[in-house]
Design an enzyme around this catalytic site. Structure first.
Site, PDB file in Angstrom:
ATOM      1  N   PHE A 279       0.815  -1.207   0.000  1.00  0.00           N
ATOM      2  CA  PHE A 279       0.000   0.000   0.000  1.00  0.00           C
ATOM      3  C   PHE A 279       0.849   1.258   0.000  1.00  0.00           C
ATOM      4  CE2 PHE A 279      -2.286   3.342   2.314  1.00  0.00           C
ATOM      5  CZ  PHE A 279      -3.458   3.393   1.591  1.00  0.00           C
ATOM      6  N   LYS A 475     -23.323 -18.479  -7.634  1.00  0.00           N
ATOM      7  CA  LYS A 475     -22.155 -18.766  -6.786  1.00  0.00           C
ATOM      8  C   LYS A 475     -21.008 -17.946  -7.369  1.00  0.00           C
ATOM      9  CE  LYS A 475     -19.261 -22.739  -5.403  1.00  0.00           C
ATOM     10  NZ  LYS A 475     -19.190 -24.216  -5.521  1.00  0.00           N
ATOM     11  N   TRP A 476     -20.503 -17.000  -6.598  1.00  0.00           N
ATOM     12  CA  TRP A 476     -19.455 -16.074  -7.067  1.00  0.00           C
ATOM     13  C   TRP A 476     -18.123 -16.577  -6.540  1.00  0.00           C
ATOM     14  CZ3 TRP A 476     -20.329 -10.661  -8.864  1.00  0.00           C
ATOM     15  CH2 TRP A 476     -19.130  -9.958  -9.058  1.00  0.00           C
ATOM     16  N   MET A 478     -13.743 -17.370  -6.726  1.00  0.00           N
ATOM     17  CA  MET A 478     -12.478 -16.638  -6.931  1.00  0.00           C
ATOM     18  C   MET A 478     -11.361 -17.598  -6.565  1.00  0.00           C
ATOM     19  SD  MET A 478      -9.851 -14.635  -5.913  1.00  0.00           S
ATOM     20  CE  MET A 478      -9.137 -13.046  -6.210  1.00  0.00           C
ATOM     21  N   ASP A 533     -15.197 -13.411   5.044  1.00  0.00           N
ATOM     22  CA  ASP A 533     -14.947 -12.263   5.916  1.00  0.00           C
ATOM     23  C   ASP A 533     -16.186 -11.378   5.933  1.00  0.00           C
ATOM     24  OD1 ASP A 533     -14.777 -10.286   3.647  1.00  0.00           O
ATOM     25  OD2 ASP A 533     -13.061 -11.538   3.110  1.00  0.00           O
ATOM     26  N   GLU A 613     -30.449 -44.698   1.540  1.00  0.00           N
ATOM     27  CA  GLU A 613     -29.905 -43.344   1.703  1.00  0.00           C
ATOM     28  C   GLU A 613     -30.835 -42.299   1.080  1.00  0.00           C
ATOM     29  OE1 GLU A 613     -25.146 -44.213   2.264  1.00  0.00           O
ATOM     30  OE2 GLU A 613     -25.888 -43.900   0.227  1.00  0.00           O
TER      31      GLU A 613
HETATM   32  C1  GLA Z   1     -13.743 -23.860  -6.460  1.00  0.00           C
HETATM   33  C2  GLA Z   1     -14.985 -23.965  -5.596  1.00  0.00           C
HETATM   34  C3  GLA Z   1     -15.652 -25.286  -5.819  1.00  0.00           C
HETATM   35  C4  GLA Z   1     -16.023 -25.424  -7.281  1.00  0.00           C
HETATM   36  C5  GLA Z   1     -14.783 -25.268  -8.137  1.00  0.00           C
HETATM   37  C6  GLA Z   1     -15.150 -25.218  -9.607  1.00  0.00           C
HETATM   38  O1  GLA Z   1     -12.762 -24.729  -6.048  1.00  0.00           O
HETATM   39  O2  GLA Z   1     -14.675 -23.771  -4.256  1.00  0.00           O
HETATM   40  O3  GLA Z   1     -16.789 -25.409  -5.011  1.00  0.00           O
HETATM   41  O4  GLA Z   1     -16.973 -24.460  -7.602  1.00  0.00           O
HETATM   42  O5  GLA Z   1     -14.076 -24.078  -7.827  1.00  0.00           O
HETATM   43  O6  GLA Z   1     -14.053 -25.005 -10.406  1.00  0.00           O
END
Ligand code: GLA
Length: 726
Positions: A279, A475-476, A478, A533, A613
């Site tokens: 920074f 589902k975002w 990274m 976080d 199951e």
């Molecule tokens: C990450 C996510 C998993 C899945 C894979 C897909 O590892 O945490 O849950 O979505 O990517 O590539």
């Protein structure tokens, strides 16, 4: 009124705690108290005693050799004025010098909560809490530091942030700018912190502090799997339910630092905020810099009290959107069921079976877009791969909706592979230092999210998809750490702003999309919980807790995560056995017991599990729905620790009115000729009668006598006991 100024004292009072600062005779802002509640006119500075100490300098304007900033407790420590301990701010002045000497200028108390432009922050209405702004100025350099405090009285929560304003005519370079400082005059503190790695996040560790520093940090551009921006300063004798401690977190998702230090006279300091090694910020005349929010709470009732304060405040005063307090669909995710090997028919088959067992949403994970046949290419090409799917997304959504299920999809908006149309057309969108190849992570690179045009381009692709098919969940994800950062948009002297601006850019896009699509549910993810976080929880009602779905390892991950983060914010799935990450075999029911310690779902092909199951799934779904509200709104109790020698891990949820609870126990190890295991519920109404495991007893009896666990029949067995007031 929770904030009162009384002569030169400013005292913040919450339900059970007080926080006090004092403007001293030289104009410095000293920190005089954080702990048990006191009256606002009780000046706690009597605890400070000055003494002429060698090599502890004195400000020029005093004749008093016993007055030294090197040992005085401060609200915002600075570099260059004789305090050699951990500092919050370092500045390079136009002449190359770096003194910052901040004196009190003014303060203002107001109703409601301050806002931090572009940053996530706790919020509340005027009648719910107050705010305080204290202006400190360095007359020579023209720096004004506005210390911001927010008080959420009922939860014993105090927030802090800082706005740095350049009131001079010069350009100043900020080298370090942290969000908060907490100085404690006495006490033998230890630090509870949460370290980890991919697929094993937030492991509990309790470390002694030493003379010198214990530093926790992430330099990865994300808050990271490796360290979490939440810690607890705890007295040595503090336990789950006894003793003094302070829970402290940053509301931020990028690189951070938390420095703790015991000084030469045994005082403890904690400072935290943006990581200074990544920074520097050019602050032109009239410009301001806003720093991430910090939040903390003091407890004299052990860690449990911290957890309850954080959970309540986070879900009621930080998390936004309609899903926070609403039923979140029980989902089935195809990742561990298929990985990249799927088409629309396969997805539909998984959905169909799941639907017949009561599951409400199908999430199509990575692999539905671009040329994404494996993890080496495709990221950034956010158009549907109809060839692979054998269907359009709209058609697939229609088929899934027709069986009364919702459809969710996976995105990784911040990323790019070189083998993509996006890269071929816009190579400059990718972060790459000129003349260097850089480092890959999972074969992928990061997009320059400091640039609005890059964010807009990605947004447009996403919007096209979302507007063309009925998508009800995102589902975002990274999936790598940042390294070797560079932006063609930043001048050389401003490159030190990259990390901070990247996070601001990310927040900007998240804000735009979550506002544009309020009825799409967003789940955060970063290779599981690499960005778990408070910053992310402002945008996401829940976050995928970990890529480790092994029920036994999850006990530790869920335990560690529960200290600060509401357990309803943790995505938790029942997956296949043997587990894909660890090869461990666990009973089907135990996997469900553990997944009910979070927001429940499945991640396997239910066509491939036995009929027995499948029947169990039906019952589990019913059970979960019964306890849904409890899991999302109830009080959470860690009854035992998965790190203890005890053979079981047990936790409990209890509704706010104490009428309904769920007590879960997982057997971690078995032994021959076993001794009795007692589980002690907590928080019950002492004089009310409760039914647990078909037996009726008084709350007090249950809590002191405990529940005797039935004989264990198999390794990794689990129990779910309902607690019902009768
Ligand atoms: C990450 C996510 C998993 C899945 C894979 C897909 O590892 O945490 O849950 O979505 O990517 O590539």
């Amino acid at each position: 009124m929770s904030i009162k100024a009384n002569k030169n004292l400013i005292t913040i009072t919450t339900k059970n705690t007080s926080y006090q600062m004092k403007i001293d005779e030289l104009g410095y802002l000293l920190h005089t108290w954080y702990g048990e509640r006191i009256e606002d006119n009780e000046d706690m500075s009597y605890r400070i005693s000055n003494m002429d100490r060698g090599f502890c300098g004195n400000p020029y304007e005093t004749m008093d050799r016993s007055y030294s900033l090197d040992v005085l407790p401060q609200e915002y420590s600075t570099f260059g004025n004789g305090d050699y301990r951990a500092d919050c701010i370092q500045v390079i002045n136009p002449d190359g010098t770096n003194v910052v000497d901040l004196k009190y200028d003014s303060h203002k108390i107001s109703k409601g909560k301050y806002e931090l432009k572009g940053l996530p922050a706790f919020f509340w209405e005027k009648e719910e809490g107050e705010s305080l702004k204290v202006n400190l100025i360095d007359k020579v350099s023209g720096i004004r530091v506005e210390l911001l405090y927010g008080v959420l009285e009922k939860y014993d929560i105090i927030t802090r942030s800082v706005r740095i304003v350049n009131t001079s005519d010069n350009v100043l370079k900020i080298k370090k700018a942290l969000s908060a400082c907490i100085d404690m005059l006495d006490g033998d503190f230890e630090l509870v912190h949460f370290h980890g790695k991919h697929a094993m996040e937030r492991e509990f560790e309790r470390s002694p502090l030493a003379h010198g520093k214990l530093v926790l940090e992430s330099k990865r551009g994300t808050s990271s799997h490796q360290q979490n921006p939440f810690v607890i300063l705890a007295k040595k004798d503090t336990t789950e339910i006894y003793g003094e401690c302070i829970g402290f977190a940053l509301v931020y998702s990028g690189s951070f630092i938390i420095e703790t230090e015991i000084d030469q006279v045994n005082q403890t300091r904690l400072v935290a905020g943006l990581h200074p090694e990544q920074f520097s910020y050019v602050l032109k005349a009239g410009d301001e810099l806003v720093l991430p929010e910090a939040v903390f709470t003091y407890s004299n009732g052990g860690f449990e009290k911290i957890t309850h304060s954080f959970h309540d405040a986070v879900r009621n005063n930080l998390q936004r959107g309609e899903f926070v307090h609403k039923h979140r669909p029980i989902l089935i995710n195809n990742w561990e069921a298929t990985y990249f090997d799927f088409d629309a028919d396969k997805i539909f088959d998984i959905a169909l079976k799941a639907k017949s067992l009561g599951i409400e949403m199908l999430v199509m994970d990575d692999g539905w877009f671009g040329e994404r046949y494996d993890d080496t290419k495709g990221l950034g090409d956010w158009y549907v791969n109809e060839k692979k799917l054998g269907s359009s997304l709209k058609e697939l959504a229609k088929r899934i909706n027709a069986i009364d299920m919702k459809l969710g999809i996976w995105f990784e908006p911040e990323m790019i592979n070189e083998d993509t149309k996006l890269y071929r057309e816009h190579p400059d969108f990718m972060i790459r230092v000129p003349n260097r190849k850089g480092t890959k992570g999972r074969e992928q690179f990061v997009l320059d999210f400091t640039r609005k045009d890059v964010r807009d381009y990605i947004r447009d692709m996403m919007v096209k998809i979302l507007d063309n098919a009925n998508i009800e969940y995102i589902k975002w994800d990274m999936n790598r750490s940042l390294s070797a950062v560079y932006s063609s948009n930043l001048a050389a002297e401003s490159m030190g702003e990259f990390h901070y601006r990247y996070v601001l850019g990310l927040y900007d896009l998240l804000n735009e999309l979550t506002q544009k699509y309020p009825s799409i549910m967003f789940e955060g993810c970063s290779g599981g919980g690499g960005r778990y976080d408070l910053g992310m929880l402002y945008y996401h009602p829940q976050i995928w807790l970990s890529d480790d779905t092994d029920a036994i390892e999850r006990l530790k991950i869920q335990y560690g995560s529960s200290f600060a983060y509401p357990i309803g914010s943790a995505g938790a799935h029942v997956s296949a056995s043997p587990n894909h990450q660890t090869t461990r075999k666990t009973p089907f029911e135990t996997r469900a017991t553990v997944a009910m310690g979070g927001t429940f779902g499945y991640e396997l092909d239910l066509n491939k599990v036995s009929k027995t199951e499948q029947k169990m799934v039906k019952a589990q779904v019913k059970d979960y729905l019964k306890y849904d509200e409890l899991i999302h709104e109830g009080d959470y109790y860690r009854l035992t620790s998965p790190y203890d020698k005890s053979r079981v891990t047990a936790w409990q949820l209890l509704s706010k009115d104490k009428s309904l609870g769920l007590l879960s126990v997982v057997v971690q190890s078995v032994e021959a000729n076993e001794s009795n295991i007692y589980i002690y519920p907590r928080g019950l109404d002492e004089n009310a009668y409760y039914k647990i495991a078909e037996e009726k007893r008084r709350g007090k009896v249950w809590m002191s006598g405990g529940l005797v666990l039935p004989r264990i029949k198999e390794e990794y067995e689990s129990f779910r006991f309902e607690i019902k007031r009768v």
